[in-house]
Design an enzyme around this catalytic site. Structure first.
Site, PDB file in Angstrom:
ATOM      1  N   CYS A   8      47.220  26.653  11.806  1.00  0.00           N
ATOM      2  CA  CYS A   8      47.721  28.202  12.605  1.00  0.00           C
ATOM      3  C   CYS A   8      46.315  28.442  13.393  1.00  0.00           C
ATOM      4  O   CYS A   8      45.168  28.768  12.511  1.00  0.00           O
ATOM      5  CB  CYS A   8      47.671  28.902  11.238  1.00  0.00           C
ATOM      6  SG  CYS A   8      48.156  30.466  11.516  1.00  0.00           S
ATOM      7  N   LEU A   9      46.323  28.407  14.400  1.00  0.00           N
ATOM      8  CA  LEU A   9      45.343  28.761  15.206  1.00  0.00           C
ATOM      9  C   LEU A   9      45.908  29.407  16.326  1.00  0.00           C
ATOM     10  O   LEU A   9      46.829  28.807  17.147  1.00  0.00           O
ATOM     11  CB  LEU A   9      44.464  27.657  15.683  1.00  0.00           C
ATOM     12  CG  LEU A   9      43.218  27.645  16.556  1.00  0.00           C
ATOM     13  CD1 LEU A   9      42.129  28.504  15.868  1.00  0.00           C
ATOM     14  CD2 LEU A   9      42.747  26.406  17.048  1.00  0.00           C
TER      15      LEU A   9
END
Length: 152
Positions: free
Chosen positions: A87-88
Site C-alpha cells: 500500500c503505497l
C-alpha cells in the site's frame, strides 16, 4: 533489451551503474521488464539485518502506468499484505510518469523505516501497530529473523 522503450533502457542502465544504497535491482535475463529486487532492512527499523526480496514489473503502459511491485519475502508490516502487495500511494493514484523505478524503490525502503498504520493493507497488523506498537515491532523483528535472514 531490444524492443524496449529507451526510457526503460536508460533507467535500467542507471540502476546498474549507480545502485541505490541498500537496494539491488537487476533485470531478469529473459524479460527486461521484470526486475529482481533486494532491499536491505533499514538501520534502526524493526527490519534491520533482514534482506527482503521483491519483484518489480513494468507494464506495457509504463511510464504512463505505475510499476507492479510486491514483496516475495514474508514481512510483518501494516502496509504489506500476506500476498506481498504494498500500500503505497505512488503505486496507485499518486503515480506520475515523472517518477522512476528508482523513486519507487526508495519509497518502499522509506516505508520500511516508517510504517503507516493509518493507511493499512494488513488491517490486523495495523491494529496491533496502533494498540501495542512495542509488541508489533517485536513481531516485525521476529519475522525479519525468521524470513529475511540467510534467505539470499
Amino acid at each position: 533489451m531490444a524492443g524496449l522503450p529507451r526510457r526503460i533502457i536508460k533507467e535500467t542502465q542507471r540502476l546498474l551503474a549507480e545502485p541505490v544504497p541498500g537496494i539491488k535491482a537487476e533485470p531478469d535475463e529473459s524479460n527486461a521488464r521484470y526486475f529482481h529486487v533486494v532491499i536491505a532492512g533499514p538501520q534502526d527499523s524493526p527490519f534491520e539485518g533482514g534482506t527482503f526480496k521483491l519483484e518489480l514489473f513494468l507494464p506495457e503502459e509504463y511510464p504512463m502506468a505505475a510499476p507492479k511491485v510486491r514483496f516475495m519475502t514474508k514481512i510483518y508490516h501494516p502496509n504489506v499484505d500476506k500476498l506481498g502487495r504494498i500500500c503505497l500511494d505512488i503505486l496507485k493514484d499518486k503515480w506520475s510518469p515523472a517518477l522512476q523505478i528508482r523513486t519507487v524503490l526508495l519509497s518502499i525502503q522509506a516505508l520500511l523505516s516508517a510504517p503507516n498504520p493509518d493507511d493499512p493493507l494488513a488491517n490486523d497488523v495495523a491494529e496491533q501497530w496502533k494498540t501495542n506498537e512495542a509488541q508489533a515491532i517485536e513481531t516485525a523483528r521476529a519475522w525479519t529473523r525468521l524470513y529475511a535472514m540467510n534467505n539470499i
